[in-house]
Design a protein around this motif. Structure first.
Motif, PDB file in Angstrom:
ATOM      1  N   ARG A  57       7.715  -2.579  -3.874  1.00 33.83           N
ATOM      2  CA  ARG A  57       6.467  -2.008  -4.374  1.00 33.83           C
ATOM      3  C   ARG A  57       5.234  -2.731  -3.838  1.00 33.83           C
ATOM      4  O   ARG A  57       4.123  -2.214  -3.929  1.00 33.83           O
ATOM      5  CB  ARG A  57       6.441  -2.059  -5.907  1.00 33.83           C
ATOM      6  CG  ARG A  57       7.300  -1.028  -6.573  1.00 33.83           C
ATOM      7  CD  ARG A  57       7.044  -0.965  -8.060  1.00 33.83           C
ATOM      8  NE  ARG A  57       7.265  -2.207  -8.750  1.00 33.83           N
ATOM      9  CZ  ARG A  57       8.419  -2.590  -9.292  1.00 33.83           C
ATOM     10  NH1 ARG A  57       9.468  -1.809  -9.207  1.00 33.83           N
ATOM     11  NH2 ARG A  57       8.536  -3.736  -9.915  1.00 33.83           N
ATOM     12  N   LEU A  58       5.414  -3.932  -3.294  1.00 34.68           N
ATOM     13  CA  LEU A  58       4.260  -4.685  -2.810  1.00 34.68           C
ATOM     14  C   LEU A  58       3.580  -3.966  -1.661  1.00 34.68           C
ATOM     15  O   LEU A  58       4.222  -3.339  -0.823  1.00 34.68           O
ATOM     16  CB  LEU A  58       4.692  -6.082  -2.350  1.00 34.68           C
ATOM     17  CG  LEU A  58       5.116  -7.052  -3.437  1.00 34.68           C
ATOM     18  CD1 LEU A  58       5.572  -8.361  -2.820  1.00 34.68           C
ATOM     19  CD2 LEU A  58       4.004  -7.290  -4.437  1.00 34.68           C
ATOM     20  N   ARG A  59       2.298  -4.100  -1.644  1.00 28.57           N
ATOM     21  CA  ARG A  59       1.503  -3.491  -0.580  1.00 28.57           C
ATOM     22  C   ARG A  59       1.776  -4.207   0.735  1.00 28.57           C
ATOM     23  O   ARG A  59       1.895  -5.428   0.776  1.00 28.57           O
ATOM     24  CB  ARG A  59       0.026  -3.609  -0.959  1.00 28.57           C
ATOM     25  CG  ARG A  59      -0.909  -2.975   0.019  1.00 28.57           C
ATOM     26  CD  ARG A  59      -2.308  -2.978  -0.532  1.00 28.57           C
ATOM     27  NE  ARG A  59      -3.226  -2.445   0.439  1.00 28.57           N
ATOM     28  CZ  ARG A  59      -4.436  -2.040   0.143  1.00 28.57           C
ATOM     29  NH1 ARG A  59      -4.857  -2.110  -1.101  1.00 28.57           N
ATOM     30  NH2 ARG A  59      -5.231  -1.578   1.072  1.00 28.57           N
ATOM     31  N   LYS A  60       1.867  -3.436   1.790  1.00 26.79           N
ATOM     32  CA  LYS A  60       2.059  -3.995   3.127  1.00 26.79           C
ATOM     33  C   LYS A  60       0.693  -4.053   3.797  1.00 26.79           C
ATOM     34  O   LYS A  60       0.107  -3.023   4.121  1.00 26.79           O
ATOM     35  CB  LYS A  60       3.015  -3.124   3.958  1.00 26.79           C
ATOM     36  CG  LYS A  60       4.334  -2.795   3.283  1.00 26.79           C
ATOM     37  CD  LYS A  60       5.167  -4.011   3.005  1.00 26.79           C
ATOM     38  CE  LYS A  60       6.514  -3.635   2.442  1.00 26.79           C
ATOM     39  NZ  LYS A  60       6.768  -4.068   1.117  1.00 26.79           N
ATOM     40  N   TRP A  61       0.176  -5.255   3.985  1.00 27.34           N
ATOM     41  CA  TRP A  61      -1.166  -5.427   4.542  1.00 27.34           C
ATOM     42  C   TRP A  61      -1.133  -5.291   6.056  1.00 27.34           C
ATOM     43  O   TRP A  61      -0.390  -5.974   6.737  1.00 27.34           O
ATOM     44  CB  TRP A  61      -1.720  -6.795   4.144  1.00 27.34           C
ATOM     45  CG  TRP A  61      -1.941  -6.915   2.676  1.00 27.34           C
ATOM     46  CD1 TRP A  61      -1.128  -7.522   1.781  1.00 27.34           C
ATOM     47  CD2 TRP A  61      -3.032  -6.383   1.937  1.00 27.34           C
ATOM     48  NE1 TRP A  61      -1.642  -7.400   0.511  1.00 27.34           N
ATOM     49  CE2 TRP A  61      -2.817  -6.702   0.586  1.00 27.34           C
ATOM     50  CE3 TRP A  61      -4.160  -5.647   2.284  1.00 27.34           C
ATOM     51  CZ2 TRP A  61      -3.706  -6.335  -0.416  1.00 27.34           C
ATOM     52  CZ3 TRP A  61      -5.045  -5.282   1.279  1.00 27.34           C
ATOM     53  CH2 TRP A  61      -4.809  -5.622  -0.057  1.00 27.34           C
ATOM     54  N   SER A  62      -1.993  -4.426   6.567  1.00 24.04           N
ATOM     55  CA  SER A  62      -2.084  -4.258   8.018  1.00 24.04           C
ATOM     56  C   SER A  62      -2.990  -5.347   8.596  1.00 24.04           C
ATOM     57  O   SER A  62      -3.796  -5.951   7.879  1.00 24.04           O
ATOM     58  CB  SER A  62      -2.662  -2.883   8.359  1.00 24.04           C
ATOM     59  OG  SER A  62      -4.043  -2.837   8.031  1.00 24.04           O
ATOM     60  N   GLU A  65      -6.616  -4.626   7.958  1.00 18.49           N
ATOM     61  CA  GLU A  65      -7.085  -4.963   6.610  1.00 18.49           C
ATOM     62  C   GLU A  65      -7.363  -6.451   6.489  1.00 18.49           C
ATOM     63  O   GLU A  65      -8.337  -6.871   5.856  1.00 18.49           O
ATOM     64  CB  GLU A  65      -6.059  -4.526   5.564  1.00 18.49           C
ATOM     65  CG  GLU A  65      -5.965  -3.032   5.398  1.00 18.49           C
ATOM     66  CD  GLU A  65      -4.827  -2.614   4.493  1.00 18.49           C
ATOM     67  OE1 GLU A  65      -5.081  -1.778   3.604  1.00 18.49           O
ATOM     68  OE2 GLU A  65      -3.688  -3.117   4.674  1.00 18.49           O
ATOM     69  N   LEU A 113      -6.892  -4.902  -7.941  1.00 14.49           N
ATOM     70  CA  LEU A 113      -5.744  -5.192  -7.084  1.00 14.49           C
ATOM     71  C   LEU A 113      -4.710  -5.969  -7.887  1.00 14.49           C
ATOM     72  O   LEU A 113      -5.045  -6.913  -8.603  1.00 14.49           O
ATOM     73  CB  LEU A 113      -6.201  -6.007  -5.867  1.00 14.49           C
ATOM     74  CG  LEU A 113      -5.163  -6.254  -4.779  1.00 14.49           C
ATOM     75  CD1 LEU A 113      -4.765  -4.936  -4.128  1.00 14.49           C
ATOM     76  CD2 LEU A 113      -5.742  -7.195  -3.718  1.00 14.49           C
ATOM     77  N   ASP A 114      -3.471  -5.586  -7.784  1.00 13.01           N
ATOM     78  CA  ASP A 114      -2.367  -6.276  -8.441  1.00 13.01           C
ATOM     79  C   ASP A 114      -2.309  -7.729  -7.956  1.00 13.01           C
ATOM     80  O   ASP A 114      -2.552  -8.003  -6.780  1.00 13.01           O
ATOM     81  CB  ASP A 114      -1.071  -5.530  -8.094  1.00 13.01           C
ATOM     82  CG  ASP A 114       0.140  -6.174  -8.688  1.00 13.01           C
ATOM     83  OD1 ASP A 114       0.735  -7.039  -8.008  1.00 13.01           O
ATOM     84  OD2 ASP A 114       0.499  -5.821  -9.815  1.00 13.01           O
ATOM     85  N   ASP A 117      -0.101  -8.304  -4.974  1.00 15.18           N
ATOM     86  CA  ASP A 117      -0.700  -7.820  -3.737  1.00 15.18           C
ATOM     87  C   ASP A 117      -1.825  -8.735  -3.279  1.00 15.18           C
ATOM     88  O   ASP A 117      -2.013  -8.950  -2.078  1.00 15.18           O
ATOM     89  CB  ASP A 117      -1.202  -6.388  -3.907  1.00 15.18           C
ATOM     90  CG  ASP A 117      -0.067  -5.387  -4.014  1.00 15.18           C
ATOM     91  OD1 ASP A 117       1.012  -5.642  -3.441  1.00 15.18           O
ATOM     92  OD2 ASP A 117      -0.248  -4.349  -4.676  1.00 15.18           O
ATOM     93  N   CYS A 118      -2.564  -9.281  -4.223  1.00 15.22           N
ATOM     94  CA  CYS A 118      -3.616 -10.248  -3.899  1.00 15.22           C
ATOM     95  C   CYS A 118      -2.994 -11.474  -3.226  1.00 15.22           C
ATOM     96  O   CYS A 118      -3.501 -11.950  -2.206  1.00 15.22           O
ATOM     97  CB  CYS A 118      -4.357 -10.643  -5.177  1.00 15.22           C
ATOM     98  SG  CYS A 118      -5.680 -11.831  -4.930  1.00 15.22           S
TER      99      CYS A 118
END
Length: 134
Positions: A57-62, A65, A113-114, A117-118
């Motif tokens: 579920r964690l965001r994948k940072w590009s 970004e 922001l979660d 994810d932060c």
């Protein structure tokens, strides 16, 4: 202590080799167990599944970004940005209070922001800072 054949078959059916090894080590290791082997197995597998689902579920940072946050950080707090790069370059570590401030800046940049994810963006930004400090 040996593992019951039925439980061993369940362990053998698991796909993650590391998880198999951990379960076997716990079940056969020294020390007194306060739960049955089956309960230990079920707890370890369910914990593994929950952790795997959370990771997915964690965001994948590009990279874009991360660069965008870098620009935001540099423009918003130029002295802190330079200090962050210095700490990363000289110590390969960020002082905890300072790191907390950077995390707050991340949450200012992307409100709501979660926390996980932060932390992910913070880690990616540290990697980016290392690449900029060479």
């Amino acid at each position: 202590m040996s593992i019951a054949p039925e439980l061993q078959a369940k362990i053998d059916a698991l796909e993650d080799e590391r998880l198999k090894v951990e379960i076997i080590e716990v079940l056969t290791g020294p020390g007194r167990k306060r739960a049955s082997d089956e309960a230990i197995y079920e707890t370890m597998v369910s914990s593994y599944v929950m952790a795997t689902e959370q990771q997915a579920r964690l965001r994948k940072w590009s990279d874009d970004e991360v660069v965008a946050f870098s620009v935001y950080f540099r423009e918003k707090k130029p002295e802190d940005y330079v200090e962050f790069l210095r700490q990363e370059r000289e110590f390969n570590e960020i002082e905890s209070g300072f790191a907390w401030g950077v995390r707050q800046l991340i949450r200012e940049w992307i409100p709501d922001l979660d926390l996980s994810d932060c932390s992910g963006l913070f880690r990616k930004f540290r990697d980016y800072a290392k690449s900029q400090s060479l």
